[in-house]
Design an enzyme around this catalytic site. Structure first.
Site, PDB file in Angstrom:
ATOM      1  N   LYS A  52      -2.144  -2.271 -11.776  1.00  0.00           N
ATOM      2  CA  LYS A  52      -0.676  -2.243 -11.770  1.00  0.00           C
ATOM      3  C   LYS A  52      -0.134  -2.988 -12.995  1.00  0.00           C
ATOM      4  O   LYS A  52       0.801  -2.533 -13.648  1.00  0.00           O
ATOM      5  CB  LYS A  52      -0.138  -2.844 -10.459  1.00  0.00           C
ATOM      6  CG  LYS A  52      -0.348  -1.907  -9.276  1.00  0.00           C
ATOM      7  CD  LYS A  52      -0.089  -2.530  -7.915  1.00  0.00           C
ATOM      8  CE  LYS A  52      -0.465  -1.509  -6.819  1.00  0.00           C
ATOM      9  NZ  LYS A  52      -0.248  -1.985  -5.462  1.00  0.00           N
ATOM     10  N   GLN A  96       1.015  -7.489  -2.754  1.00  0.00           N
ATOM     11  CA  GLN A  96      -0.163  -6.657  -2.473  1.00  0.00           C
ATOM     12  C   GLN A  96      -0.648  -6.890  -1.044  1.00  0.00           C
ATOM     13  O   GLN A  96      -0.845  -8.024  -0.611  1.00  0.00           O
ATOM     14  CB  GLN A  96      -1.273  -6.985  -3.495  1.00  0.00           C
ATOM     15  CG  GLN A  96      -2.465  -6.065  -3.427  1.00  0.00           C
ATOM     16  CD  GLN A  96      -2.148  -4.616  -3.799  1.00  0.00           C
ATOM     17  OE1 GLN A  96      -1.258  -4.330  -4.583  1.00  0.00           O
ATOM     18  NE2 GLN A  96      -2.875  -3.683  -3.210  1.00  0.00           N
ATOM     19  N   ASP A 119       7.946  -1.030  -3.526  1.00  0.00           N
ATOM     20  CA  ASP A 119       6.957  -0.347  -2.682  1.00  0.00           C
ATOM     21  C   ASP A 119       7.650   0.539  -1.642  1.00  0.00           C
ATOM     22  O   ASP A 119       7.010   1.351  -0.986  1.00  0.00           O
ATOM     23  CB  ASP A 119       6.114  -1.381  -1.910  1.00  0.00           C
ATOM     24  CG  ASP A 119       4.777  -1.671  -2.566  1.00  0.00           C
ATOM     25  OD1 ASP A 119       4.184  -0.739  -3.121  1.00  0.00           O
ATOM     26  OD2 ASP A 119       4.330  -2.835  -2.489  1.00  0.00           O
TER      27      ASP A 119
HETATM   28  N1  GUN Z   1      -2.226  -2.051  -0.410  1.00  0.00           N
HETATM   29  C1  GUN Z   1      -2.716  -0.783  -0.416  1.00  0.00           C
HETATM   30  N2  GUN Z   1      -1.809   0.056  -0.953  1.00  0.00           N
HETATM   31  C2  GUN Z   1      -0.739  -0.689  -1.292  1.00  0.00           C
HETATM   32  C3  GUN Z   1       0.511  -0.379  -1.899  1.00  0.00           C
HETATM   33  O1  GUN Z   1       0.838   0.771  -2.220  1.00  0.00           O
HETATM   34  N3  GUN Z   1       1.336  -1.430  -2.104  1.00  0.00           N
HETATM   35  C4  GUN Z   1       1.007  -2.702  -1.732  1.00  0.00           C
HETATM   36  N4  GUN Z   1       1.901  -3.663  -1.950  1.00  0.00           N
HETATM   37  N5  GUN Z   1      -0.132  -3.016  -1.172  1.00  0.00           N
HETATM   38  C5  GUN Z   1      -1.006  -2.013  -0.957  1.00  0.00           C
END
Ligand code: GUN
Length: 279
Positions: A52, A96, A119
């Site tokens: 990311k 996350q 998100d």
């Molecule tokens: N954990 C697995 N997929 C995601 C996601 O798309 N966003 C976040 N914040 N955590 C995750």
């Protein structure tokens, strides 16, 4: 033999557009910043967070990483989120998941300002998705829709079967397919006769979290197969939920793992971060 949907290629094109928008915003004197919070030492989360951050760098978004120890309390984490809610350099906040077991994930997500919730996990944004009014796009499902569009795969009137009912993928995926006039069904671990359901799918989305869960006998000839899985097989190799080598012979289109859905998820996160500023 199926056409392999190249998520990296679709992502590359989309990221070029995002990069231009970031440059325009910067020329107007606006900052574009994403805060990424990671708690503990989950190796998979570390890989996702690094990717990311790399994505941000690629399009000119400034990223701010907050790597907190496993012992962080829910209150400490919420205090950080509140601070970031009020930080003008930060347009998007991403925490996350999964979080350590002693922290209530919903409580933390609810603390993120809906205006910075890139998100789209906050109940307010989930509500927007439910009524088809999109402030922020749910990243993984939105990335899948972009790939379908890129390959001119029409959803309208098609039978779409989603395996998995998570808040992150399964449920919002169903909503986006429905918005494009698909006939949508969500299957899950309690579904009886799963094979009967998946065999009816023109578009099959697998978000199960189990290596090679979807086998050739579960797929209709000519179906479009989208693999959201990110698993490690017995040799530690990254693989999806779909038995790719065999299903590929039957599908019309299929996404590989890696190089399918993954790059698009991150791209849509970058899109949401730019949207947070443009709004
Ligand atoms: N954990 C697995 N997929 C995601 C996601 O798309 N966003 C976040 N914040 N955590 C995750």
């Amino acid at each position: 033999m199926a056409i392999i949907i190249d998520g990296k290629e679709v992502a590359k094109e989309k990221r070029e557009q995002i990069k231009k928008r970031v440059a325009e915003l910067k020329a107007e004197g606006k900052s574009v910043g994403l805060a990424v919070i990671i708690v503990g030492e989950n190796p998979a989360s570390r890989v996702y967070v690094n990717n990311k951050k790399k994505g941000c760098l690629e399009v000119g978004i400034e990223s701010f990483e907050y790597a907190l120890p496993e012992s962080t309390t829910e209150e400490e984490l919420k205090t950080l989120v509140k601070k970031l809610n009020n930080d003008d350099r930060v347009n998007g906040i991403l925490c996350q998941l999964p979080l350590p077991k002693h922290i209530n994930e919903d409580a933390v997500i609810n603390t993120i300002s809906p205006e910075k919730d890139v998100d789209a996990f906050h109940p307010q944004n989930v509500g927007h998705i439910m009524i088809g009014d999109y402030t922020f796009l749910p990243c993984t499902p939105a990335g899948i829709m972009e790939m379908l569009k890129f390959y001119n795969i029409s959803v309208s009137g098609k039978k779409c079967v989603v395996i998995g009912r998570s808040n992150i993928v399964g449920k919002p995926m169903a909503m986006l397919l429905l918005k494009e006039n698909g006939t949508v069904e969500i299957c899950h671990s309690r579904t009886e006769n799963l094979k009967e359901e998946t065999l009816s799918a023109d578009i099959l989305v697998a978000a199960v979290g189990k290596t090679r869960f979807v086998t050739e006998d579960m797929v209709k000839q000519g179906a479009v197969v989208i693999d959201v899985g990110m698993n490690r097989d017995e040799d530690g190799k990254l693989c999806g939920d779909v038995d790719f080598n065999n299903v590929e012979k039957k599908a019309s289109y299929i996404t590989p793992v890696p190089g399918g859905v993954g790059p698009m998820t991150i791209t849509m996160l970058l899109e949401n971060t730019v949207r947070a500023v443009e709004k």
